[in-house]
Design a protein around this motif. Sequence first.
Motif, PDB file in Angstrom:
ATOM      1  N   UNK A  19       0.838  -1.188   0.000  1.00 33.11           N
ATOM      2  CA  UNK A  19       0.000   0.000   0.000  1.00 33.11           C
ATOM      3  C   UNK A  19       0.874   1.240   0.000  1.00 33.11           C
ATOM      4  N   UNK A  20       0.538   2.258  -0.775  1.00 32.95           N
ATOM      5  CA  UNK A  20       1.305   3.494  -0.766  1.00 32.95           C
ATOM      6  C   UNK A  20       1.291   4.137   0.611  1.00 32.95           C
TER       7      UNK A  20
ATOM      8  N   UNK B  80       9.709  -7.831   1.984  1.00 30.49           N
ATOM      9  CA  UNK B  80      10.722  -7.186   1.149  1.00 30.49           C
ATOM     10  C   UNK B  80      10.542  -7.507  -0.326  1.00 30.49           C
ATOM     11  N   UNK B  81      10.163  -8.742  -0.618  1.00 33.82           N
ATOM     12  CA  UNK B  81       9.934  -9.134  -2.012  1.00 33.82           C
ATOM     13  C   UNK B  81       8.769  -8.366  -2.609  1.00 33.82           C
ATOM     14  N   UNK B  82       7.684  -8.219  -1.840  1.00 35.14           N
ATOM     15  CA  UNK B  82       6.527  -7.468  -2.332  1.00 35.14           C
ATOM     16  C   UNK B  82       6.877  -5.997  -2.539  1.00 35.14           C
ATOM     17  N   UNK B  83       7.654  -5.438  -1.601  1.00 38.01           N
ATOM     18  CA  UNK B  83       8.051  -4.044  -1.724  1.00 38.01           C
ATOM     19  C   UNK B  83       8.942  -3.841  -2.946  1.00 38.01           C
ATOM     20  N   UNK B  84       9.852  -4.756  -3.173  1.00 31.53           N
ATOM     21  CA  UNK B  84      10.727  -4.655  -4.344  1.00 31.53           C
ATOM     22  C   UNK B  84       9.920  -4.692  -5.637  1.00 31.53           C
ATOM     23  N   UNK B  85       8.908  -5.553  -5.691  1.00 31.83           N
ATOM     24  CA  UNK B  85       8.046  -5.614  -6.865  1.00 31.83           C
ATOM     25  C   UNK B  85       7.320  -4.291  -7.067  1.00 31.83           C
TER      26      UNK B  85
ATOM     27  N   UNK C 121       9.674  -1.687  -8.337  1.00 35.00           N
ATOM     28  CA  UNK C 121      10.015  -1.940  -9.745  1.00 35.00           C
ATOM     29  C   UNK C 121       8.908  -1.467 -10.669  1.00 35.00           C
ATOM     30  N   UNK C 122       7.670  -1.784 -10.313  1.00 38.60           N
ATOM     31  CA  UNK C 122       6.528  -1.385 -11.135  1.00 38.60           C
ATOM     32  C   UNK C 122       6.386   0.135 -11.147  1.00 38.60           C
ATOM     33  N   UNK C 123       6.580   0.763 -10.009  1.00 36.45           N
ATOM     34  CA  UNK C 123       6.437   2.222  -9.933  1.00 36.45           C
ATOM     35  C   UNK C 123       7.493   2.931 -10.780  1.00 36.45           C
ATOM     36  N   UNK C 124       8.717   2.391 -10.779  1.00 35.44           N
ATOM     37  CA  UNK C 124       9.796   3.045 -11.546  1.00 35.44           C
ATOM     38  C   UNK C 124       9.721   2.757 -13.043  1.00 35.44           C
ATOM     39  N   UNK C 125       9.073   1.663 -13.428  1.00 40.49           N
ATOM     40  CA  UNK C 125       9.050   1.253 -14.828  1.00 40.49           C
ATOM     41  C   UNK C 125       8.254   2.254 -15.675  1.00 40.49           C
TER      42      UNK C 125
ATOM     43  N   UNK D  28       1.174   6.459  -6.844  1.00 40.19           N
ATOM     44  CA  UNK D  28       1.470   6.563  -5.414  1.00 40.19           C
ATOM     45  C   UNK D  28       2.575   7.594  -5.194  1.00 40.19           C
ATOM     46  N   UNK D  29       2.405   8.513  -4.243  1.00 38.06           N
ATOM     47  CA  UNK D  29       3.440   9.536  -4.016  1.00 38.06           C
ATOM     48  C   UNK D  29       4.750   8.943  -3.517  1.00 38.06           C
ATOM     49  N   UNK D  30       4.669   8.012  -2.589  1.00 41.22           N
ATOM     50  CA  UNK D  30       5.882   7.397  -2.038  1.00 41.22           C
ATOM     51  C   UNK D  30       5.609   5.945  -1.693  1.00 41.22           C
TER      52      UNK D  30
END
Length: 226
Positions: free
Chosen positions: A5-6, A83-88, A91-95, A132-134
């Motif tokens: 969640x953001x 951590x795995x969910x956060x990394x995903x 990744x999606x947010x930066x893509x 999401x802002x952050x």
Amino acid sequence: MSTIMPAGHAEPERREPVLNTVDRVCEICFGLFMALTFVGAVKAVTAGEDEGYKMFFAALGCNLAWGLADAVMYLVRTLADRGQRLQLAQTVKREQDPVAAVRALRDALPEKLEPLVDDADLERIRARLAAAPTLPPRANFVSGDFVGALGIFLLVVLGTFPVALPFLIVSDVTTALIASRVLTLAMLFIAGFALGRYTGAGAMKAGVAMIALGIVLTMAIIKLGG
């Protein structure tokens, strides 16, 4: 698939139960098998005065050690999964390419769920993450994680404590050992019964199968000197 969640989002993170029925039964069964094996091994090398107390504390110590190890590994698994969910999510947010982001979400789906989820569903998730802002910079523990770890510790220790109890209340060690193994088999039946009813595999059948497994293990322990 769980999502991150953001920060600042009104909806709190949805927490699953610490252990489902299968996990709870398996934890108890693992503890019972471990205590049974450990008691058998200690019986082979323990003799003399206060033998019953030595057996009791050996079995209790085994339960405590197993419960502590399981609780710690629960915390490790929890942080790793988070951590795995956060990394995903990061990744999606930066893509920048929406197609690549949707593909990353699809790759993270469990194999059996993947055919049931449309790209349109994944696109909505991607859009929410992109807007999401952050996001949290790293995965961290929350207070509920430690409550869950304590619950696992207590489940293992209290669930297998009856295996050790006969050595404290029965003076004859041989009789106490028999009582301990009978209690273990009874608890294995209850665990198998619950597991069979939960999975629909047949409660009585699963209970008897778990007893058979316990008997085979006990016979192996006796053959090895237990």
